[in-house]
Design a protein around this motif. Structure first.
Motif, PDB file in Angstrom:
ATOM      1  N   ARG A 123      -2.201  -6.803  -4.949  1.00 52.14           N
ATOM      2  CA  ARG A 123      -2.487  -5.505  -5.576  1.00 52.14           C
ATOM      3  C   ARG A 123      -1.525  -4.437  -5.075  1.00 52.14           C
ATOM      4  O   ARG A 123      -1.059  -3.594  -5.859  1.00 52.14           O
ATOM      5  CB  ARG A 123      -3.938  -5.094  -5.311  1.00 52.14           C
ATOM      6  N   ALA A 124      -1.206  -4.467  -3.772  1.00 52.81           N
ATOM      7  CA  ALA A 124      -0.254  -3.495  -3.230  1.00 52.81           C
ATOM      8  C   ALA A 124       1.098  -3.632  -3.923  1.00 52.81           C
ATOM      9  O   ALA A 124       1.727  -2.635  -4.297  1.00 52.81           O
ATOM     10  CB  ALA A 124      -0.105  -3.683  -1.730  1.00 52.81           C
ATOM     11  N   GLU A 125       1.544  -4.870  -4.102  1.00 50.99           N
ATOM     12  CA  GLU A 125       2.835  -5.106  -4.757  1.00 50.99           C
ATOM     13  C   GLU A 125       2.799  -4.720  -6.225  1.00 50.99           C
ATOM     14  O   GLU A 125       3.795  -4.249  -6.783  1.00 50.99           O
ATOM     15  CB  GLU A 125       3.208  -6.583  -4.625  1.00 50.99           C
ATOM     16  N   THR A 126       1.653  -4.903  -6.857  1.00 45.17           N
ATOM     17  CA  THR A 126       1.536  -4.675  -8.294  1.00 45.17           C
ATOM     18  C   THR A 126       1.374  -3.203  -8.636  1.00 45.17           C
ATOM     19  O   THR A 126       2.019  -2.692  -9.562  1.00 45.17           O
ATOM     20  CB  THR A 126       0.338  -5.462  -8.870  1.00 45.17           C
ATOM     21  N   GLU A 127       0.526  -2.507  -7.871  1.00 41.78           N
ATOM     22  CA  GLU A 127       0.179  -1.127  -8.227  1.00 41.78           C
ATOM     23  C   GLU A 127       1.065  -0.085  -7.573  1.00 41.78           C
ATOM     24  O   GLU A 127       1.231   1.015  -8.096  1.00 41.78           O
ATOM     25  CB  GLU A 127      -1.292  -0.864  -7.884  1.00 41.78           C
ATOM     26  N   GLY A 128       1.602  -0.404  -6.397  1.00 38.94           N
ATOM     27  CA  GLY A 128       2.465   0.567  -5.728  1.00 38.94           C
ATOM     28  C   GLY A 128       1.690   1.637  -4.982  1.00 38.94           C
ATOM     29  O   GLY A 128       1.714   1.687  -3.764  1.00 38.94           O
ATOM     30  N   ASP A 129       0.969   2.487  -5.682  1.00 34.30           N
ATOM     31  CA  ASP A 129       0.171   3.530  -5.045  1.00 34.30           C
ATOM     32  C   ASP A 129      -0.932   2.898  -4.209  1.00 34.30           C
ATOM     33  O   ASP A 129      -1.583   1.934  -4.628  1.00 34.30           O
ATOM     34  CB  ASP A 129      -0.439   4.438  -6.116  1.00 34.30           C
ATOM     35  N   LEU A 130      -1.174   3.462  -3.005  1.00 33.58           N
ATOM     36  CA  LEU A 130      -2.141   2.855  -2.082  1.00 33.58           C
ATOM     37  C   LEU A 130      -3.419   3.673  -1.932  1.00 33.58           C
ATOM     38  O   LEU A 130      -4.190   3.451  -0.988  1.00 33.58           O
ATOM     39  CB  LEU A 130      -1.488   2.663  -0.711  1.00 33.58           C
ATOM     40  N   GLY A 131      -3.675   4.562  -2.854  1.00 36.28           N
ATOM     41  CA  GLY A 131      -4.910   5.336  -2.780  1.00 36.28           C
ATOM     42  C   GLY A 131      -6.146   4.456  -2.784  1.00 36.28           C
ATOM     43  O   GLY A 131      -7.127   4.715  -2.072  1.00 36.28           O
ATOM     44  N   TRP A 132      -6.125   3.392  -3.589  1.00 38.16           N
ATOM     45  CA  TRP A 132      -7.260   2.466  -3.663  1.00 38.16           C
ATOM     46  C   TRP A 132      -7.499   1.780  -2.319  1.00 38.16           C
ATOM     47  O   TRP A 132      -8.650   1.497  -1.947  1.00 38.16           O
ATOM     48  CB  TRP A 132      -6.995   1.395  -4.725  1.00 38.16           C
ATOM     49  N   LEU A 133      -6.420   1.515  -1.574  1.00 34.84           N
ATOM     50  CA  LEU A 133      -6.557   0.838  -0.293  1.00 34.84           C
ATOM     51  C   LEU A 133      -7.233   1.750   0.723  1.00 34.84           C
ATOM     52  O   LEU A 133      -8.139   1.324   1.453  1.00 34.84           O
ATOM     53  CB  LEU A 133      -5.178   0.405   0.210  1.00 34.84           C
ATOM     54  N   ALA A 134      -6.806   2.999   0.759  1.00 32.32           N
ATOM     55  CA  ALA A 134      -7.442   3.953   1.663  1.00 32.32           C
ATOM     56  C   ALA A 134      -8.914   4.111   1.328  1.00 32.32           C
ATOM     57  O   ALA A 134      -9.781   4.085   2.213  1.00 32.32           O
ATOM     58  CB  ALA A 134      -6.723   5.298   1.583  1.00 32.32           C
ATOM     59  N   GLU A 135      -9.213   4.260   0.048  1.00 29.25           N
ATOM     60  CA  GLU A 135     -10.606   4.462  -0.379  1.00 29.25           C
ATOM     61  C   GLU A 135     -11.467   3.263  -0.006  1.00 29.25           C
ATOM     62  O   GLU A 135     -12.613   3.404   0.435  1.00 29.25           O
ATOM     63  CB  GLU A 135     -10.662   4.692  -1.893  1.00 29.25           C
ATOM     64  N   GLY A 136     -10.911   2.073  -0.162  1.00 23.83           N
ATOM     65  CA  GLY A 136     -11.678   0.875   0.123  1.00 23.83           C
ATOM     66  C   GLY A 136     -11.859   0.593   1.602  1.00 23.83           C
ATOM     67  O   GLY A 136     -12.881   0.028   2.010  1.00 23.83           O
ATOM     68  N   MET A 137     -10.879   0.987   2.427  1.00 25.42           N
ATOM     69  CA  MET A 137     -10.923   0.643   3.846  1.00 25.42           C
ATOM     70  C   MET A 137     -11.623   1.681   4.714  1.00 25.42           C
ATOM     71  O   MET A 137     -12.165   1.347   5.774  1.00 25.42           O
ATOM     72  CB  MET A 137      -9.506   0.406   4.379  1.00 25.42           C
ATOM     73  N   LEU A 138     -11.609   2.941   4.306  1.00 24.23           N
ATOM     74  CA  LEU A 138     -12.142   3.998   5.156  1.00 24.23           C
ATOM     75  C   LEU A 138     -13.582   3.755   5.628  1.00 24.23           C
ATOM     76  O   LEU A 138     -13.891   3.986   6.802  1.00 24.23           O
ATOM     77  CB  LEU A 138     -12.041   5.351   4.443  1.00 24.23           C
ATOM     78  N   LEU A 160      -2.220   8.407   6.517  1.00 28.64           N
ATOM     79  CA  LEU A 160      -1.475   7.327   7.160  1.00 28.64           C
ATOM     80  C   LEU A 160      -1.389   6.103   6.255  1.00 28.64           C
ATOM     81  O   LEU A 160      -0.332   5.482   6.115  1.00 28.64           O
ATOM     82  CB  LEU A 160      -2.131   6.943   8.486  1.00 28.64           C
ATOM     83  N   ILE A 161      -2.492   5.756   5.624  1.00 28.64           N
ATOM     84  CA  ILE A 161      -2.510   4.584   4.742  1.00 28.64           C
ATOM     85  C   ILE A 161      -1.666   4.837   3.497  1.00 28.64           C
ATOM     86  O   ILE A 161      -0.820   4.005   3.123  1.00 28.64           O
ATOM     87  CB  ILE A 161      -3.956   4.220   4.348  1.00 28.64           C
ATOM     88  N   GLU A 162      -1.870   5.968   2.859  1.00 27.87           N
ATOM     89  CA  GLU A 162      -1.199   6.234   1.588  1.00 27.87           C
ATOM     90  C   GLU A 162       0.306   6.446   1.746  1.00 27.87           C
ATOM     91  O   GLU A 162       1.050   6.334   0.768  1.00 27.87           O
ATOM     92  CB  GLU A 162      -1.840   7.442   0.908  1.00 27.87           C
ATOM     93  N   SER A 163       0.765   6.726   2.964  1.00 24.01           N
ATOM     94  CA  SER A 163       2.194   6.958   3.171  1.00 24.01           C
ATOM     95  C   SER A 163       2.984   5.678   3.439  1.00 24.01           C
ATOM     96  O   SER A 163       4.208   5.726   3.563  1.00 24.01           O
ATOM     97  CB  SER A 163       2.407   7.934   4.343  1.00 24.01           C
ATOM     98  N   GLN A 164       2.305   4.534   3.532  1.00 23.29           N
ATOM     99  CA  GLN A 164       3.012   3.278   3.822  1.00 23.29           C
ATOM    100  C   GLN A 164       3.699   2.731   2.569  1.00 23.29           C
ATOM    101  O   GLN A 164       3.307   3.031   1.443  1.00 23.29           O
ATOM    102  CB  GLN A 164       2.039   2.238   4.376  1.00 23.29           C
ATOM    103  N   ARG A 165       4.699   1.897   2.808  1.00 22.86           N
ATOM    104  CA  ARG A 165       5.374   1.222   1.710  1.00 22.86           C
ATOM    105  C   ARG A 165       4.562   0.006   1.279  1.00 22.86           C
ATOM    106  O   ARG A 165       4.168  -0.810   2.132  1.00 22.86           O
ATOM    107  CB  ARG A 165       6.792   0.792   2.129  1.00 22.86           C
ATOM    108  N   PRO A 166       4.297  -0.144  -0.015  1.00 26.09           N
ATOM    109  CA  PRO A 166       3.478  -1.270  -0.479  1.00 26.09           C
ATOM    110  C   PRO A 166       4.001  -2.633  -0.023  1.00 26.09           C
ATOM    111  O   PRO A 166       3.213  -3.518   0.333  1.00 26.09           O
ATOM    112  CB  PRO A 166       3.515  -1.132  -1.997  1.00 26.09           C
TER     113      PRO A 166
END
Length: 247
Positions: A123-138, A160-166
């Motif tokens: 999903r990180a490779e496919t979507e690029g934006d990591l907002g979903w990752l932050a929302e899911g992990m917090l 910190l999460i959203e600023s990482q490279r996918p």
């Protein structure tokens, strides 16, 4: 041991800025080194055809020690940083004079957990934006009280999460999912070791921490009350006190 530098490795999926709140008080007492891991923060992801492996990330750490001309360090990390610490210990035990294992565990991922990490990587490779990752992990990274009463910490972790490279997130997720069990390794690590865990950590629980401390021949356990998985961000003063008191 107090005269050895302290090298701390960050958690997933953030970077070395997670140590900012403990950096100054620790650095006042010990030489502190906090690198970004490959593909995260300011460290690029090397071009390679090799499958993601913490062994390669461990070689990065050893190369850094060589560059800094350090024979031995006290090595530690939080969560993924703890897994990487154990990978370094496996490859080059002679370079590790002490261990600081923070909110981490010795066991490998279950097949289900590894599959979840692979889905995360895709999903990180496919979507690029990591907002979903932050929302899911917090909800799992921070204790409920932190999430409700300390919006500054929540926003710091989110940023910190959203600023990482996918691509870096994907590599790290796969490397962590493929890691080996380190229980036997810790049982033979006859060096001073501190195990720290947040009392409300739901990802790497206090029971996980106790098992590690019991495995380690010279293990000591510190449980920090009222905080979750990211103790360097949630309880920096308590973590600093635990590390400096142990050192």
């Amino acid at each position: 041991m107090a005269d050895l530098p302290l090298l701390l490795l960050h958690a997933f999926p953030v970077d070395a800025r997670m140590w900012n709140a403990v950096r100054e008080p620790l650095a006042a007492r010990v030489r502190l080194i906090t690198p970004d891991q490959r593909g995260l923060g300011r460290t690029p992801l090397p071009e390679t055809d090799r499958a993601p492996s913490l062994d390669d990330a461990a070689r990065d750490v050893l190369a850094l020690l060589d560059k800094l001309e350090l024979d031995r360090v006290v090595l530690g990390g939080c969560s993924m940083g703890g897994y990487l610490t154990m990978a370094v210990l496996r490859l080059a035990p002679e370079r590790v004079g002490g261990l600081v294992l923070i909110d981490t565990r010795a066991s490998a991922d279950t097949p289900e957990a590894a599959e979840n990490r692979e889905r995360m990587a895709v999903r990180a490779e496919t979507e690029g934006d990591l907002g979903w990752l932050a929302e899911g992990m917090l909800p799992n990274l921070l204790a409920e009280r932190t999430r409700t009463e300390r919006p500054d910490v929540v926003e710091t972790v989110r940023d910190l999460i959203e600023s990482q490279r996918p691509a870096g997130v994907a590599w790290a997720a796969r490397a962590v999912g493929a890691r080996r069990d380190s229980s036997d390794l810790l049982a033979t690590a006859d060096i001073p070791a501190l195990v720290v865990v947040g009392e409300q950590d739901v990802l790497t629980t206090p029971d996980d921490a106790r098992r590690m401390a019991d495995l380690l021949p010279k293990g000591e356990l510190a449980v920090l009350p009222g905080v979750g998985h990211l103790t360097p961000l949630e309880a920096p003063a308590a973590l600093t006190e635990a590390i400096l008191g142990w050192l």
